[in-house]
Structures are given as structure tokens and as C-alpha cells.
Design a protein around this motif. Sequence first.
Motif, PDB file in Angstrom:
ATOM      1  N   SER A  36       2.603   5.097  -2.487  1.00  0.00           N
ATOM      2  CA  SER A  36       3.675   4.298  -3.070  1.00  0.00           C
ATOM      3  C   SER A  36       4.132   4.902  -4.387  1.00  0.00           C
ATOM      4  O   SER A  36       3.339   5.485  -5.138  1.00  0.00           O
ATOM      5  CB  SER A  36       3.201   2.865  -3.312  1.00  0.00           C
ATOM      6  OG  SER A  36       2.139   2.839  -4.255  1.00  0.00           O
ATOM      7  N   TYR A  37       5.436   4.763  -4.644  1.00  0.00           N
ATOM      8  CA  TYR A  37       5.998   5.167  -5.931  1.00  0.00           C
ATOM      9  C   TYR A  37       7.220   4.301  -6.193  1.00  0.00           C
ATOM     10  O   TYR A  37       8.149   4.259  -5.369  1.00  0.00           O
ATOM     11  CB  TYR A  37       6.383   6.645  -5.943  1.00  0.00           C
ATOM     12  CG  TYR A  37       6.959   7.093  -7.269  1.00  0.00           C
ATOM     13  CD1 TYR A  37       6.125   7.258  -8.375  1.00  0.00           C
ATOM     14  CD2 TYR A  37       8.323   7.311  -7.432  1.00  0.00           C
ATOM     15  CE1 TYR A  37       6.637   7.645  -9.602  1.00  0.00           C
ATOM     16  CE2 TYR A  37       8.839   7.694  -8.663  1.00  0.00           C
ATOM     17  CZ  TYR A  37       7.989   7.854  -9.742  1.00  0.00           C
ATOM     18  OH  TYR A  37       8.497   8.223 -10.958  1.00  0.00           O
ATOM     19  N   LEU A  38       7.183   3.585  -7.307  1.00  0.00           N
ATOM     20  CA  LEU A  38       8.269   2.685  -7.696  1.00  0.00           C
ATOM     21  C   LEU A  38       8.639   1.736  -6.556  1.00  0.00           C
ATOM     22  O   LEU A  38       9.803   1.560  -6.206  1.00  0.00           O
ATOM     23  CB  LEU A  38       9.493   3.480  -8.161  1.00  0.00           C
ATOM     24  CG  LEU A  38       9.308   4.321  -9.442  1.00  0.00           C
ATOM     25  CD1 LEU A  38      10.604   5.018  -9.796  1.00  0.00           C
ATOM     26  CD2 LEU A  38       8.828   3.453 -10.589  1.00  0.00           C
ATOM     27  N   GLN A  39       7.620   1.139  -5.945  1.00  0.00           N
ATOM     28  CA  GLN A  39       7.770   0.118  -4.913  1.00  0.00           C
ATOM     29  C   GLN A  39       8.400   0.641  -3.626  1.00  0.00           C
ATOM     30  O   GLN A  39       8.882  -0.149  -2.804  1.00  0.00           O
ATOM     31  CB  GLN A  39       8.585  -1.080  -5.442  1.00  0.00           C
ATOM     32  CG  GLN A  39       7.969  -1.733  -6.676  1.00  0.00           C
ATOM     33  CD  GLN A  39       8.754  -2.926  -7.142  1.00  0.00           C
ATOM     34  OE1 GLN A  39       9.017  -3.838  -6.366  1.00  0.00           O
ATOM     35  NE2 GLN A  39       9.145  -2.936  -8.407  1.00  0.00           N
ATOM     36  N   ASN A  40       8.397   1.945  -3.433  1.00  0.00           N
ATOM     37  CA  ASN A  40       8.811   2.544  -2.167  1.00  0.00           C
ATOM     38  C   ASN A  40       7.646   3.352  -1.611  1.00  0.00           C
ATOM     39  O   ASN A  40       6.668   3.630  -2.312  1.00  0.00           O
ATOM     40  CB  ASN A  40      10.049   3.420  -2.361  1.00  0.00           C
ATOM     41  CG  ASN A  40      11.271   2.602  -2.719  1.00  0.00           C
ATOM     42  OD1 ASN A  40      11.617   1.636  -2.040  1.00  0.00           O
ATOM     43  ND2 ASN A  40      11.946   2.978  -3.802  1.00  0.00           N
ATOM     44  N   PHE A  41       7.757   3.755  -0.334  1.00  0.00           N
ATOM     45  CA  PHE A  41       6.610   4.337   0.347  1.00  0.00           C
ATOM     46  C   PHE A  41       7.001   5.652   1.036  1.00  0.00           C
ATOM     47  O   PHE A  41       8.070   5.761   1.653  1.00  0.00           O
ATOM     48  CB  PHE A  41       6.061   3.347   1.378  1.00  0.00           C
ATOM     49  CG  PHE A  41       5.627   2.046   0.767  1.00  0.00           C
ATOM     50  CD1 PHE A  41       4.329   1.875   0.304  1.00  0.00           C
ATOM     51  CD2 PHE A  41       6.528   1.001   0.624  1.00  0.00           C
ATOM     52  CE1 PHE A  41       3.934   0.687  -0.282  1.00  0.00           C
ATOM     53  CE2 PHE A  41       6.137  -0.196   0.041  1.00  0.00           C
ATOM     54  CZ  PHE A  41       4.835  -0.352  -0.416  1.00  0.00           C
ATOM     55  N   TYR A  42       6.078   6.630   0.932  1.00  0.00           N
ATOM     56  CA  TYR A  42       6.309   7.966   1.472  1.00  0.00           C
ATOM     57  C   TYR A  42       5.106   8.369   2.321  1.00  0.00           C
ATOM     58  O   TYR A  42       3.965   8.237   1.886  1.00  0.00           O
ATOM     59  CB  TYR A  42       6.523   8.968   0.338  1.00  0.00           C
ATOM     60  CG  TYR A  42       7.696   8.615  -0.557  1.00  0.00           C
ATOM     61  CD1 TYR A  42       8.968   9.134  -0.313  1.00  0.00           C
ATOM     62  CD2 TYR A  42       7.536   7.749  -1.636  1.00  0.00           C
ATOM     63  CE1 TYR A  42      10.041   8.805  -1.133  1.00  0.00           C
ATOM     64  CE2 TYR A  42       8.610   7.407  -2.461  1.00  0.00           C
ATOM     65  CZ  TYR A  42       9.856   7.941  -2.197  1.00  0.00           C
ATOM     66  OH  TYR A  42      10.921   7.611  -3.015  1.00  0.00           O
ATOM     67  N   SER A  43       5.368   8.865   3.524  1.00  0.00           N
ATOM     68  CA  SER A  43       4.285   9.146   4.454  1.00  0.00           C
ATOM     69  C   SER A  43       3.539  10.425   4.114  1.00  0.00           C
ATOM     70  O   SER A  43       4.093  11.363   3.524  1.00  0.00           O
ATOM     71  CB  SER A  43       4.840   9.246   5.889  1.00  0.00           C
ATOM     72  OG  SER A  43       5.646  10.410   6.033  1.00  0.00           O
ATOM     73  N   VAL A  44       2.267  10.450   4.499  1.00  0.00           N
ATOM     74  CA  VAL A  44       1.437  11.652   4.452  1.00  0.00           C
ATOM     75  C   VAL A  44       0.690  11.704   5.783  1.00  0.00           C
ATOM     76  O   VAL A  44       0.694  10.731   6.544  1.00  0.00           O
ATOM     77  CB  VAL A  44       0.431  11.615   3.276  1.00  0.00           C
ATOM     78  CG1 VAL A  44       1.158  11.525   1.943  1.00  0.00           C
ATOM     79  CG2 VAL A  44      -0.545  10.458   3.421  1.00  0.00           C
ATOM     80  N   PRO A  45       0.062  12.823   6.128  1.00  0.00           N
ATOM     81  CA  PRO A  45      -0.723  12.865   7.368  1.00  0.00           C
ATOM     82  C   PRO A  45      -1.720  11.706   7.429  1.00  0.00           C
ATOM     83  O   PRO A  45      -2.457  11.461   6.479  1.00  0.00           O
ATOM     84  CB  PRO A  45      -1.426  14.224   7.284  1.00  0.00           C
ATOM     85  CG  PRO A  45      -0.464  15.076   6.505  1.00  0.00           C
ATOM     86  CD  PRO A  45       0.110  14.149   5.469  1.00  0.00           C
ATOM     87  N   TRP A  46      -1.722  10.989   8.546  1.00  0.00           N
ATOM     88  CA  TRP A  46      -2.447   9.723   8.638  1.00  0.00           C
ATOM     89  C   TRP A  46      -3.940   9.867   8.357  1.00  0.00           C
ATOM     90  O   TRP A  46      -4.578   8.934   7.852  1.00  0.00           O
ATOM     91  CB  TRP A  46      -2.258   9.114  10.031  1.00  0.00           C
ATOM     92  CG  TRP A  46      -2.894   9.920  11.124  1.00  0.00           C
ATOM     93  CD1 TRP A  46      -2.322  10.916  11.851  1.00  0.00           C
ATOM     94  CD2 TRP A  46      -4.245   9.816  11.585  1.00  0.00           C
ATOM     95  NE1 TRP A  46      -3.220  11.455  12.737  1.00  0.00           N
ATOM     96  CE2 TRP A  46      -4.413  10.784  12.600  1.00  0.00           C
ATOM     97  CE3 TRP A  46      -5.318   9.003  11.259  1.00  0.00           C
ATOM     98  CZ2 TRP A  46      -5.613  10.965  13.269  1.00  0.00           C
ATOM     99  CZ3 TRP A  46      -6.526   9.176  11.926  1.00  0.00           C
ATOM    100  CH2 TRP A  46      -6.664  10.153  12.928  1.00  0.00           C
ATOM    101  N   GLN A  47      -4.516  11.059   8.647  1.00  0.00           N
ATOM    102  CA  GLN A  47      -5.954  11.234   8.439  1.00  0.00           C
ATOM    103  C   GLN A  47      -6.345  11.264   6.968  1.00  0.00           C
ATOM    104  O   GLN A  47      -7.526  11.293   6.634  1.00  0.00           O
ATOM    105  CB  GLN A  47      -6.463  12.492   9.146  1.00  0.00           C
ATOM    106  CG  GLN A  47      -5.830  13.785   8.696  1.00  0.00           C
ATOM    107  CD  GLN A  47      -4.655  14.178   9.564  1.00  0.00           C
ATOM    108  OE1 GLN A  47      -3.935  13.323  10.054  1.00  0.00           O
ATOM    109  NE2 GLN A  47      -4.472  15.472   9.779  1.00  0.00           N
TER     110      GLN A  47
END
Length: 230
Positions: A36-47
Motif C-alpha cells: 500500500s502507498y497513500l491508500q492505494n495498492f500495487y501488486s507484487v509476486p504473490w509468494q
Amino acid sequence: MDLYQDELPHLLPLPEKPYDTAEVVYRTVNPEGFISYLQNFYSVPWQRIGQLLPVRITESEVIVYDPDIREMARHERLPASATGKYRTHHEHRPGPDLRRKQELLRQRFEELGAEAVSFFDQLIRTRRFGKDEAVRILGLLSTFHQHDLVAAFQRANRYRAFSFPAVERILGASAQPRSALESIDNQARQHLDELLRENPVPPRATRDYQPLLEDSGDLLGEPSTKEEPQ
């Protein structure tokens, strides 16, 4: 102008590239596989669920690195007016290969020690949705200390309570959730300490700087006092 002409031979050129003013923060990957950054969300590899990762924020991008400072995800930054929005790369989501997913999950539990691996193996064997529960358990690392989670595995193994609800109850009864600031501060300090110990830079001996002092007259544009050979 006169002073400028005097100083001009000693001025340095501007750097070829602008100074890097990007913000660097640390974020723990949530159970859904996002930071999360500034109440938004960014994906990363799930593992990477449950891991603390360095994140570099520029004016236009959010760049996520693995613990060895290798880039693993790059997203277009959401505008400041947006909240609760998601940036997702499809390749970051779990694939259809369930065997591969189980292998990656087991690797994450191996990082937590023998008790964690024993718990994971029993969880997969006895629970219908064991892999999904394993992902949720890793997500608990964003709330509890790693040593508390390992202690919960030990207790769960002792009483053969192989499930996410059992681990969650054990932690709720025996561990103190940590604050977000405490989580970032402790884990970031530990991670940076590990990086600094990998390639330590020893201090230089003072004699290494002696040539700079001997040539200081030439650097300042003063006439050299050394005698020229005849």
C-alpha cells in the motif's frame, strides 16, 4: 563578473543526470499480495506475502524491490486524488499450477524454520484448502513478530491444531500485535544491517590522502614550489 572570471577555472560542471529525489519506503506485503502507498495498492509476486520490501516512489512510478534490492515490480503511480484503487500485473497472481504454488509456499515456510515446515506439511495434508490457509498465515507476519508466529507453530504442532484459525487464536492469546511503525522500523533496520555486513568498506589509512595534500597548491591554481629538474 570579475569574481566569476576568477572562479570559472575551478567550477565543476552540472551532473549529466538530475539528482534522484525519489522517496524510499518499506512496505509489508498484505495477504492479497499487494503493498500500500497513500491508500492505494500495487501488486507484487504473490509468494512475497508477509515480507517487508523496499519501495521507491517517483513522480510517475512505484517500483518494488526484493530483499536483495533487485527490481521485482514496476507500476504507474496512481494520482493523488485516487484512494482504494489497485494496480495489478496478471503475472503476480497465483498461476494454475497448484504443485508449483505448493513448492513456493513451502519455501517461504522453510525460511521460518523446522517447526514452520512441519506445520505446513500437516496443514497441506489435513486441510482441504490448506494452500489458501498457508497464504493467510504468511499474511499474519504483517501484524505479528516472526518469533511469535514461530512459537505459534510450535504450539500448534504440539496440539495437532493444523489450521489458520488455530494459529490466529494462539497468536491472539499469547502475542502482542505490533504497530505499523514498529514493524517498519525493526524490519528495515535488520534488513539494512544485513546488507551493510555483506560488503563492508574498511576505513582508509591517512597516508592514502597525503598525495592530495601535496598537490593542493596545483588544485587551487597556485604556482608549484617544486623545482624542475635541470
